[in-house]
Design a protein around this motif. Structure first.
Motif, short mmCIF file in Angstrom:
data_model
loop_
_atom_site.label_atom_id
_atom_site.label_comp_id
_atom_site.label_asym_id
_atom_site.label_seq_id
_atom_site.Cartn_x
_atom_site.Cartn_y
_atom_site.Cartn_z
N ALA A 169 40.59 46.83 30.85
CA ALA A 169 41.81 47.06 31.35
C ALA A 169 43.22 47.12 30.65
O ALA A 169 43.90 48.22 30.52
CB ALA A 169 42.32 45.95 32.42
N ARG A 196 34.14 38.62 41.44
CA ARG A 196 34.07 39.60 41.08
C ARG A 196 32.88 39.51 39.74
O ARG A 196 32.75 38.51 39.21
CB ARG A 196 35.41 39.76 40.03
N ARG A 220 46.98 45.97 38.28
CA ARG A 220 46.60 46.87 39.17
C ARG A 220 45.17 47.57 38.98
O ARG A 220 44.59 47.70 39.86
CB ARG A 220 47.63 47.89 39.26
N LEU A 221 44.79 47.75 37.67
CA LEU A 221 43.40 48.24 37.52
C LEU A 221 42.36 47.61 37.58
O LEU A 221 41.12 47.81 38.27
CB LEU A 221 43.48 48.69 35.98
N LEU A 222 42.75 45.90 37.55
CA LEU A 222 41.82 45.07 37.67
C LEU A 222 41.39 44.79 39.26
O LEU A 222 40.29 44.45 39.83
CB LEU A 222 41.95 43.77 37.05
N GLY A 223 42.47 45.15 40.10
CA GLY A 223 42.24 45.01 41.54
C GLY A 223 42.00 43.45 42.00
O GLY A 223 40.93 42.90 41.73
N GLY A 224 43.00 43.02 42.58
CA GLY A 224 42.56 42.03 43.29
C GLY A 224 43.20 40.63 42.25
O GLY A 224 42.96 39.43 42.81
N ASP A 234 51.44 44.46 34.31
CA ASP A 234 51.09 44.93 35.76
C ASP A 234 50.31 46.02 35.94
O ASP A 234 49.65 46.10 36.85
CB ASP A 234 52.69 45.60 36.27
N ARG A 235 50.47 47.05 34.85
CA ARG A 235 49.42 48.19 35.13
C ARG A 235 47.99 47.69 35.18
O ARG A 235 46.92 48.19 35.54
CB ARG A 235 49.65 49.24 34.15
#
Length: 427
Positions: free
Chosen positions: A240, A229, A203-207, A199-200
Motif C-alpha cells: 500500500a 483479512r 484507504r487502499l488497504l480498506g477497512g 491516509d492514502r
C-alpha cells in the motif's frame, strides 16, 4: 506557552550529567529547540529542518581535515540548527579548534560534553519535555484531537509508563478502535511532514484503522488491519505504501502484533518501525532501490542489519571485520586486485533464495554472466555456496562487509542519510 529553549535543555538532568561546556554561541541560549536527535552522518545537514539540537560522538570529525570540519559547522548553521553538542574524550580527544572558531563566527551554540551519557537518555528526556511543553500550550477547547494522538504515539514508541486500560481509553478517544482479532502494524515515514501518505495507504488497504501524527521530520502511525483479512499484513502494508508514497520518501514497517496482545506489543511494532527507519537511512543498501520511487522496507528485511549493529556499528566494527575476513578473505583479496563485484553478487544471490533469475535481474546482468561470477566465487572460496550449512555464515559475512566496508550511502540511493529525529533509539 513559549517553546523549550536551549538554556532549558541544558538544565535537564541527563544533559547536566554530561558536563556540557559552552564553547560558542553564548548569546543564543534562548533559541527555541524544536527537537533533539543524534547523528554520526556528517553530510546530512540538508535533512535537518532547523531548530534541532544535534548530538554527535565526534568520530567523523577526528580524521577530517580543517576545511571539512569548518564546512560541517557552516552547513549546520545554514540550516538553522539550535546547537551542536559533541562528546569529547572518547572518540574525539578534544574539540578541534577550527570547529570552535567556525561556530563562533556563525554564532552557533557549540557544546563539548565531557562525560559519557548515552544519547538515548538525553534525547528521551529532552524530546519528552519538548512534547509536554508543546501540548501544555495548546488551546483548552481541543484537549484531545491530533495533539492527543501524537502524545499517545510518543508514549507508546518511548515505552512510557502505561497500562492497558489507559492505552485503550486514549486510543478510543483518538478514534482508534481495533476490532477483535485485528493485527496492528507500526509504520514510520521520513521525508514528509504530512500525514496524507498514511491516509492514502489506509484507504487502499480498506477497512484499516489508524493512529497517525506528524513529528519533526517524520510521521509515525499504528495501523489496524481486520483479523479476517487474508494474507501477510506486513506485505499488505508495504505494498500500500509503495503504491501511495511519493518519490524520495522512506517508509519502514514494523512487525504485525495481535490487537489483544497488550500495549507492550503495540509499543514493540512502533519501536521496530523506528529502528528500521533509522537503519534504512543510515546503512548501505543490500539491493538498489527502484529509481525515482519511494524506499519501503520492513523490520524483517533489515533483521540481520539490526542484529549486527546492536549497540552501534562502531562498537561492533572490529568483530564484524574479523568475521568478514574469516568467511570472505579470498574474495576480498581477489576484489582488491581485480575490478569485480563478487561479494555483492554473493549477498544478492543468498538473499534471494539462490534464484539465478531474481539475482540476475536485480544486478542487471545476464544469467550467463551471473553463472560466471558464481563459478568464480565458488572457486575462490573452495565451497559450494548452495550448501544449506553455509547459508547463515556467508549471508552474515556479506551483510557485515556491506556495513563495515561501504558506509557511504543509505539504502538503495545516493542521497545523504541522517538519523531519524524523533523518539529514542532502540536496540
Amino acid at each position: 506557552m513559549p517553546a523549550l529553549t536551549l538554556r532549558e535543555i541544558l538544565a535537564l538532568d541527563p544533559v547536566h550529567a554530561a558536563e556540557p561546556e559552552l564553547l560558542a554561541g553564548h548569546t543564543a541560549l534562548d533559541r527555541p529547540v524544536r527537537w533533539v536527535h543524534s547523528s554520526e552522518v556528517y553530510e546530512g545537514a540538508n535533512f535537518l529542518d532547523g531548530g534541532e539540537l544535534l548530538l554527535t560522538n565526534g568520530f567523523g570529525l577526528m580524521d577530517a581535515d580543517d576545511e571539512v570540519r569548518r564546512r560541517y559547522v557552516r552547513e549546520l548553521a545554514s540550516r538553522g540548527v539550535a546547537g551542536l553538542a559533541v562528546e569529547v574524550g572518547r572518540s574525539l580527544p578534544a574539540m578541534p579548534a577550527e570547529v570552535v572558531d567556525e561556530a563562533r563566527r556563525r554564532e552557533l551554540p557549540l557544546l563539548a560534553m565531557h562525560r559519557v551519557v548515552p544519547f538515548v537518555r538525553i534525547t528521551e528526556a529532552a524530546n519528552r519535555a519538548i512534547v509536554a511543553r508543546g501540548l501544555s500550550g495548546r488551546a483548552v477547547v481541543r484537549p484531545w484531537g491530533d495533539d492527543h494522538t501524537a502524545a499517545l504515539l510518543a508514549d507508546l514508541a518511548d515505552r512510557a509508563a502505561l497500562n492497558q486500560p489507559e492505552v485503550e481509553a486514549r486510543a478510543a478517544l483518538a478514534g482508534f478502535h481495533p476490532g477483535p482479532g485485528a493485527r496492528l502494524v507500526g509504520v514510520s515515514l521520513h521525508g514528509t511532514r504530512e500525514v496524507g501518505t498514511v491516509d492514502r495507504a489506509v484507504r487502499l488497504l480498506g477497512g484499516a484503522g489508524v493512529l497517525r501524527a506528524a513529528f519533526p521530520g517524520d510521521v509515525l502511525a499504528l495501523l489496524s488491519l481486520p483479523g479476517a483479512r487474508p494474507g501477510d499484513p506486513v506485505k499488505a502494508v508495504q505494498e500500500a505504501f509503495r503504491t501511495m508514497s511519493a518519490p524520495g520518501l522512506t517508509v519502514a514497517v514494523g512487525h504485525a502484533v495481535a490487537e489483544g496482545s497488550g500495549w507492550l506489543r503495540w509499543s514493540d511494532t512502533l519501536r521496530a518501525a523506528r529502528t528500521t527507519l533509522e537503519l534504512a537511512l543510515t546503512v548501505p543498501a543490500a539491493e538498489p532501490a527502484v529509481p525515482d520511487g519511494p524506499l519501503v522496507t520492513s523490520s524483517r528485511a533489515l533483521a540481520l542489519e539490526r542484529e549486527l549493529t546492536r549497540g552501534g556499528l562502531d562498537a561492533n566494527r572490529e568483530r564484524l571485520a574479523a568475521l568478514v575476513q574469516h568467511a570472505l578473505g579470498p574474495l576480498l583479496a581477489w576484489e582488491a586486485a581485480h575490478p569485480s563485484d563478487l561479494v555483492r553478487t554473493l549477498e544478492t544471490h543468498l538473499r534471494n533464495g539462490c534464484s539465478p533469475t531474481r539475482t540476475a535481474a536485480l544486478l542487471h546482468i545476464g544469467r550467463q554472466s551471473l553463472y560466471q561470477r558464481l563459478d568464480r566465487i565458488e572457486t575462490l572460496l573452495g565451497l559450494d555456496i548452495n550448501d544449506p550449512d553455509l547459508l547463515g555464515e556467508l549471508l552474515t559475512a556479506t551483510c557485515a562487509h556491506r556495513l563495515v566496508e561501504r558506509p557511504e550511502g543509505a539504502r538503495g540511493t545516493a542521497r545523504p542519510a541522517t538519523t531519524a529525529p524523533h523518539f529514542k533509539r532502540t536496540a
